[in-house]
Design an enzyme around this catalytic site. Structure first.
Site, short mmCIF file in Angstrom:
data_model
loop_
_atom_site.label_atom_id
_atom_site.label_comp_id
_atom_site.label_asym_id
_atom_site.label_seq_id
_atom_site.Cartn_x
_atom_site.Cartn_y
_atom_site.Cartn_z
N THR A 25 55.09 130.01 80.88
CA THR A 25 54.60 128.96 79.97
C THR A 25 54.60 129.44 78.53
O THR A 25 54.77 128.65 77.60
CB THR A 25 53.19 128.54 80.41
OG1 THR A 25 53.29 127.94 81.69
CG2 THR A 25 52.56 127.55 79.45
N SER A 71 57.43 131.66 86.59
CA SER A 71 57.11 132.81 87.44
C SER A 71 56.71 132.43 88.86
O SER A 71 56.59 133.30 89.72
CB SER A 71 56.03 133.70 86.80
OG SER A 71 54.74 133.22 87.06
N THR A 104 51.98 132.97 84.06
CA THR A 104 50.67 133.37 84.59
C THR A 104 50.62 133.35 86.11
O THR A 104 49.79 134.03 86.71
CB THR A 104 49.57 132.41 84.07
OG1 THR A 104 49.88 131.08 84.49
CG2 THR A 104 49.44 132.46 82.56
N ASP A 105 51.51 132.55 86.74
CA ASP A 105 51.32 132.27 88.16
C ASP A 105 51.48 133.48 89.08
O ASP A 105 50.81 133.56 90.11
CB ASP A 105 52.25 131.13 88.60
CG ASP A 105 51.75 129.78 88.10
OD1 ASP A 105 50.56 129.69 87.72
OD2 ASP A 105 52.54 128.82 88.06
C1 SIN Z 1 54.70 130.38 85.14
O1 SIN Z 1 53.94 131.08 85.81
O2 SIN Z 1 55.83 130.74 84.78
C2 SIN Z 1 54.29 128.99 84.76
C3 SIN Z 1 52.83 128.85 84.56
C4 SIN Z 1 52.29 129.69 83.44
O3 SIN Z 1 52.91 130.57 82.87
O4 SIN Z 1 51.10 129.42 83.12
#
Ligand code: SIN
Length: 347
Positions: A25, A71, A104-105
């Site tokens: 993100t 991710s 973050t995932d």
């Molecule tokens: C991801 O994990 O690539 C999408 C969600 C995020 O980064 O918050």
């Protein structure tokens, strides 16, 4: 996935920070600036994310786009790229530290894997964002600035995660919220420290370098054969072991000698890693068939307190990290033949 070095910086300072982009993100783009959900992750180049971000004094910054993914789709292909590139760059004396922009995932999985395998004596700082780069008030730029600052700290080492002003250890970090900007915590261990107003405050020492490292793990992970297959499942009301038996039947039908056969199962149990009696029966059948089975808890916080005498061992890790720990455990046990030549790392 191509590796593209963008020489955007002044090469004159001898020491530099390397920023590896993997997507997420933090590199996301939305059509509407107030849309924090319906965006596409992994669109903005890492070099562009650095625009206008202050670089710690006396250091240069080099950016490299290692991957460009959401991710949730993370897996061995990008993990191998990261392990190879990070381990290679850590050997370069002029690289003071590495920052990795990441979704973050699955950040907690990448952080755990890198720390367990590399246990670096320099800082490797993962950072991220909960709002896309195109948001009215994106959180990525501040997180990136904080991550650079942490990576430049004298004495900093180990794999770290920096988000919303908090510094987490790569072994303890976990995503605890799907929307809040401060989406991570370190469970009962608490964060290692804070970044506030351009300064770091540490509450705990940096991670010990080399403490967790087994020098054979990296070449084994970089070898081309599939990584040991480890699947995760939950204990829940009505968990009758059907899924476990289906996996065993599938393996039996396809031949147990296949390289991608099931080798490990992590089961997230209820409470202190307790298991439905019917699921337990099926897991014992899996154990008897040679599958390594570990228990952890499906509780969002806390660590399993093991009675130590259970037939199915318990681990004090969240399920996704426990899956990687079991995968590494299986790799460590491989007697293996000679290592493939492309698995050898050089600076
Ligand atoms: C991801 O994990 O690539 C999408 C969600 C995020 O980064 O918050």
């Amino acid at each position: 996935m191509s590796s593209n070095v963008e020489p955007r910086d002044d090469p004159s300072p001898p020491d530099r920070l390397l920023v590896l982009g993997t997507g997420g993100t933090i590199a996301g783009r939305a059509v509407q600036r107030d849309d924090h959900v319906g965006y596409r992750a992994g669109e903005v180049a890492v070099g562009d994310l650095l625009a206008g971000i202050p670089v710690p004094a006396g250091l240069g910054v080099q950016t490299e786009q290692l991957a460009q993914i959401d991710s949730k789709d993370m897996g061995p292909e990008v993990w191998r790229l990261l392990l190879a590139r990070v381990s290679q760059c850590l050997l370069q004396p002029e690289v003071r530290g590495i920052v990795i922009t990441h979704g973050t995932d699955t950040l907690e999985e990448t952080a755990y894997l890198l720390q367990r395998v590399l246990a670096p004596a320099k800082p490797v700082v993962l950072t991220c964002a909960m709002r896309p780069a195109t948001a009215l008030a994106p959180d990525g730029p501040q997180n990136l600035a904080d991550a650079l600052l942490v990576a430049a700290q004298p004495g900093a080492r180990g794999v770290l995660a920096v988000c919303a002003g908090r510094i987490h250890s790569g072994l303890a970090v976990r995503k605890v919220h799907h929307y809040r900007l401060d989406a991570f915590d370190s469970g009962d261990a608490g964060p290692l420290g804070l970044v506030e107003q351009g300064a770091c405050t540490l509450f705990q020492p940096w991670l010990a370098a080399g403490a967790e490292q087994d020098s054979k793990l990296l070449p084994r992970l970089l070898a081309r054969q599939p990584w040991p297959r480890v699947e995760c499942l939950f204990s829940h009301g009505g968990a009758d072991g059907w899924l476990v038996r289906a996996l065993l039947a599938q393996d039996a039908a396809q031949g147990r000698e296949r390289a991608d056969r099931l080798q490990g199962l992590v089961v997230a149990g209820t409470g202190n890693a307790t298991l439905h009696a019917d699921l337990l029966a099926a897991l014992l059948e899996a154990q008897a068939a040679g599958i390594r089975v570990w228990r952890t808890t499906r509780c969002a916080s806390g660590r399993v307190v093991s009675a130590g005498d259970q037939v199915i061992p318990a681990v004090a890790l969240p399920p996704a990290q426990a899956r990687l720990a079991l995968l590494l455990d299986l790799l460590q046990d491989l007697t293996g033949g000679p290592l493939p030549s492309d698995a050898v790392i050089s600076a």
